[in-house]
Design a protein around this motif. Structure first.
Motif, PDB file in Angstrom:
ATOM      1  N   LEU A   1       0.831  -1.193   0.000  1.00 11.02           N
ATOM      2  CA  LEU A   1       0.000   0.000   0.000  1.00 11.02           C
ATOM      3  C   LEU A   1       0.862   1.238   0.000  1.00 11.02           C
ATOM      4  O   LEU A   1       2.031   1.193   0.335  1.00 11.02           O
ATOM      5  CB  LEU A   1      -0.883   0.011   1.267  1.00 11.02           C
ATOM      6  N   PRO A   2       0.289   2.424  -0.316  1.00  9.70           N
ATOM      7  CA  PRO A   2       1.033   3.669  -0.137  1.00  9.70           C
ATOM      8  C   PRO A   2       1.422   3.834   1.309  1.00  9.70           C
ATOM      9  O   PRO A   2       0.773   3.301   2.193  1.00  9.70           O
ATOM     10  CB  PRO A   2       0.020   4.748  -0.573  1.00  9.70           C
ATOM     11  N   LEU A   3       2.468   4.612   1.582  1.00 10.46           N
ATOM     12  CA  LEU A   3       3.054   4.642   2.916  1.00 10.46           C
ATOM     13  C   LEU A   3       2.575   5.768   3.800  1.00 10.46           C
ATOM     14  O   LEU A   3       2.736   5.699   5.001  1.00 10.46           O
ATOM     15  CB  LEU A   3       4.583   4.718   2.799  1.00 10.46           C
ATOM     16  N   LEU A   4       1.998   6.827   3.283  1.00  7.97           N
ATOM     17  CA  LEU A   4       1.728   7.976   4.130  1.00  7.97           C
ATOM     18  C   LEU A   4       0.244   8.303   4.165  1.00  7.97           C
ATOM     19  O   LEU A   4      -0.433   8.358   3.131  1.00  7.97           O
ATOM     20  CB  LEU A   4       2.507   9.209   3.643  1.00  7.97           C
TER      21      LEU A   4
ATOM     22  N   GLU B   1       3.229  -4.356   5.122  1.00  6.47           N
ATOM     23  CA  GLU B   1       4.656  -4.154   5.331  1.00  6.47           C
ATOM     24  C   GLU B   1       4.980  -3.231   6.495  1.00  6.47           C
ATOM     25  O   GLU B   1       5.937  -3.456   7.225  1.00  6.47           O
ATOM     26  CB  GLU B   1       5.295  -3.609   4.049  1.00  6.47           C
ATOM     27  N   THR B   2       4.221  -2.157   6.670  1.00  9.23           N
ATOM     28  CA  THR B   2       4.547  -1.158   7.681  1.00  9.23           C
ATOM     29  C   THR B   2       3.300  -0.748   8.456  1.00  9.23           C
ATOM     30  O   THR B   2       2.162  -0.993   8.022  1.00  9.23           O
ATOM     31  CB  THR B   2       5.150   0.112   7.049  1.00  9.23           C
ATOM     32  N   GLY B   3       3.529  -0.079   9.590  1.00  7.28           N
ATOM     33  CA  GLY B   3       2.410   0.456  10.351  1.00  7.28           C
ATOM     34  C   GLY B   3       1.635   1.488   9.565  1.00  7.28           C
ATOM     35  O   GLY B   3       0.409   1.617   9.736  1.00  7.28           O
ATOM     36  N   ASN B   4       2.315   2.247   8.699  1.00  7.68           N
ATOM     37  CA  ASN B   4       1.615   3.213   7.858  1.00  7.68           C
ATOM     38  C   ASN B   4       0.670   2.516   6.887  1.00  7.68           C
ATOM     39  O   ASN B   4      -0.437   2.990   6.629  1.00  7.68           O
ATOM     40  CB  ASN B   4       2.623   4.062   7.086  1.00  7.68           C
ATOM     41  N   ASP B   5       1.093   1.361   6.359  1.00  6.24           N
ATOM     42  CA  ASP B   5       0.214   0.582   5.484  1.00  6.24           C
ATOM     43  C   ASP B   5      -1.027   0.108   6.247  1.00  6.24           C
ATOM     44  O   ASP B   5      -2.146   0.135   5.732  1.00  6.24           O
ATOM     45  CB  ASP B   5       0.956  -0.636   4.938  1.00  6.24           C
ATOM     46  N   VAL B   6      -0.821  -0.345   7.473  1.00  6.66           N
ATOM     47  CA  VAL B   6      -1.937  -0.815   8.301  1.00  6.66           C
ATOM     48  C   VAL B   6      -2.918   0.323   8.553  1.00  6.66           C
ATOM     49  O   VAL B   6      -4.144   0.151   8.463  1.00  6.66           O
ATOM     50  CB  VAL B   6      -1.417  -1.396   9.628  1.00  6.66           C
ATOM     51  N   LEU B   7      -2.388   1.493   8.871  1.00 11.32           N
ATOM     52  CA  LEU B   7      -3.247   2.642   9.133  1.00 11.32           C
ATOM     53  C   LEU B   7      -4.071   3.001   7.903  1.00 11.32           C
ATOM     54  O   LEU B   7      -5.265   3.303   8.007  1.00 11.32           O
ATOM     55  CB  LEU B   7      -2.390   3.831   9.576  1.00 11.32           C
ATOM     56  N   GLU B   8      -3.461   2.952   6.733  1.00 11.50           N
ATOM     57  CA  GLU B   8      -4.205   3.261   5.520  1.00 11.50           C
ATOM     58  C   GLU B   8      -5.277   2.218   5.240  1.00 11.50           C
ATOM     59  O   GLU B   8      -6.380   2.546   4.785  1.00 11.50           O
ATOM     60  CB  GLU B   8      -3.242   3.382   4.339  1.00 11.50           C
ATOM     61  N   ALA B   9      -4.976   0.954   5.515  1.00  5.91           N
ATOM     62  CA  ALA B   9      -5.971  -0.090   5.311  1.00  5.91           C
ATOM     63  C   ALA B   9      -7.159   0.090   6.245  1.00  5.91           C
ATOM     64  O   ALA B   9      -8.316  -0.095   5.849  1.00  5.91           O
ATOM     65  CB  ALA B   9      -5.329  -1.463   5.523  1.00  5.91           C
TER      66      ALA B   9
ATOM     67  N   GLY C   1       2.876   0.306  14.994  1.00  6.80           N
ATOM     68  CA  GLY C   1       3.753   0.862  16.012  1.00  6.80           C
ATOM     69  C   GLY C   1       3.009   1.886  16.844  1.00  6.80           C
ATOM     70  O   GLY C   1       1.812   2.137  16.645  1.00  6.80           O
ATOM     71  N   GLU C   2       3.723   2.513  17.765  1.00  4.99           N
ATOM     72  CA  GLU C   2       3.066   3.393  18.721  1.00  4.99           C
ATOM     73  C   GLU C   2       2.912   4.829  18.235  1.00  4.99           C
ATOM     74  O   GLU C   2       2.400   5.668  18.978  1.00  4.99           O
ATOM     75  CB  GLU C   2       3.825   3.374  20.054  1.00  4.99           C
ATOM     76  N   VAL C   3       3.307   5.116  16.996  1.00  6.58           N
ATOM     77  CA  VAL C   3       3.145   6.479  16.496  1.00  6.58           C
ATOM     78  C   VAL C   3       1.991   6.627  15.503  1.00  6.58           C
ATOM     79  O   VAL C   3       1.483   7.732  15.302  1.00  6.58           O
ATOM     80  CB  VAL C   3       4.448   7.003  15.851  1.00  6.58           C
TER      81      VAL C   3
END
Length: 333
Positions: A9-12, A79-87, A99-101
């Motif tokens: 996914l996109p990262l930001l 792959e990353t917490g940013n990907d999870v947040l976007e999902a 992660g915690e941020v």
């Protein structure tokens, strides 16, 4: 056993203007996710769980045969917490491991997402490393050096905190924004002075000749948070979320008693030797902690304030709004 395939996914979060397209891609890709944990009776609800592919606590759910009565777990590798947040923001998963941020960026962007569970601190899961032969031996030696980290993540938070403890600021170093794989390569080739990494990339770098300059002990928690949207929390999948927190709380001590078996299972999935997975597993926390007692909110407030100062978020926020402690009752007493 069904395969769990990574979903890129996109990262930001700032690029969520294309959320409709992203949501469609995510929902289409869910067909390749792992399906586990189906109770003997016909599953009443499907819980879509986004997990960190090469870290975190969920990648070995199939190995542990984690099951929640009446719930079908659908695992989506990210792959990353940013990907999870976007999902989560796109509605493609119901609960996600970050992660915690990431909750800070969700709140700052007005996303209706809450932290419903957290591991205990795992401070050695984030570290700043240098080459074995490097003349850098303390954080103060980083002044003026090229230091890599991923902007707006746990690695960035460790850099800010570590520098601050010796009277330095981010402006006193040369920030280099690299992903983990590129960071390890740049470090061992001498292209940067230090690399900030999380497990298992810490252990990968050590195996290639790096040493830890400072880790998060006494500085940062490096906990793993589990987030869900307010709609999911209040909706028909609420009981499934409670079952997930209960199962996760039981799974953490299972990990510590099955380290060798876990390493053998995850090594080919991570693409690293089993001894690397084993070393990374040993930094993991053995339990979940409450999220509604105010302690994590106070800690997260410090991160949010630091990120506001760095202009990573536009304004100060009240971190207490990020946490939903209603699932704390699901934890072991």
């Amino acid at each position: 056993m069904m395969r769990s395939m990574p979903l890129r996914l996109p990262l930001l979060l700032r690029f969520l203007s294309g959320r409709a397209v992203l949501s469609a891609l995510l929902l289409a890709a869910l067909s390749v996710a792992s399906l586990i944990g189906v109770s003997p009776a016909r599953a009443e609800v499907t819980l879509r769980v986004g997990y960190l592919r090469t870290q975190g606590y969920l990648a070995d759910f199939p190995l542990a045969k984690v099951a929640i009565p009446g719930v079908r777990l659908e695992l989506v590798a990210l792959e990353t917490g940013n990907d999870v947040l976007e999902a989560l923001s796109a509605g493609a998963i119901d609960v996600g491991e970050t992660g915690e941020v990431q909750p800070i960026f969700a709140q700052s962007a007005g996303q209706p997402i809450k932290v419903i569970a957290s591991t205990a601190p795992q401070p050695t899961a984030t570290a700043i490393l240098v080459n074995q032969a490097s003349p850098l031996h303390q954080v103060g030696d980083l002044r003026g050096k090229k230091i890599s980290f991923v902007r707006g993540t746990n690695t960035h938070w460790l850099v800010i905190q570590s520098l601050g403890r010796v009277g330095l600021k981010q402006a006193d170093i040369q920030p280099i924004f690299l992903g983990p794989a590129d960071t390890v390569t740049a470090l061992v080739q001498g292209q940067i002075g230090a690399a900030t990494l999380t497990a298992p990339n810490i252990q990968i770098a050590e195996a290639r000749g790096a040493r830890v300059l400072v880790d998060g002990t006494g500085i940062v928690n490096s906990s793993i948070y589990y987030m869900a949207s307010t709609n999911t929390i209040a909706g028909p999948k609420r009981n499934a979320l409670g079952g997930f927190v209960t199962a996760l709380d039981a799974h953490l001590p299972w990990i510590q008693s099955h380290l060798q078996e876990r390493a053998a299972y995850l090594a080919p999935r991570y693409g690293v030797p089993p001894e690397i997975v084993l070393a990374a597993s040993r930094v993991m926390a053995p339990r979940l902690v409450p999220v509604g007692d105010g302690k994590l909110a106070a800690y997260t407030q410090r991160i949010a304030d630091a990120f506001a100062e760095q202009k990573l978020i536009p304004a100060r926020i009240d971190a207490r709004q990020e946490f939903d402690g209603s699932f704390d009752a699901s934890l072991r007493k």
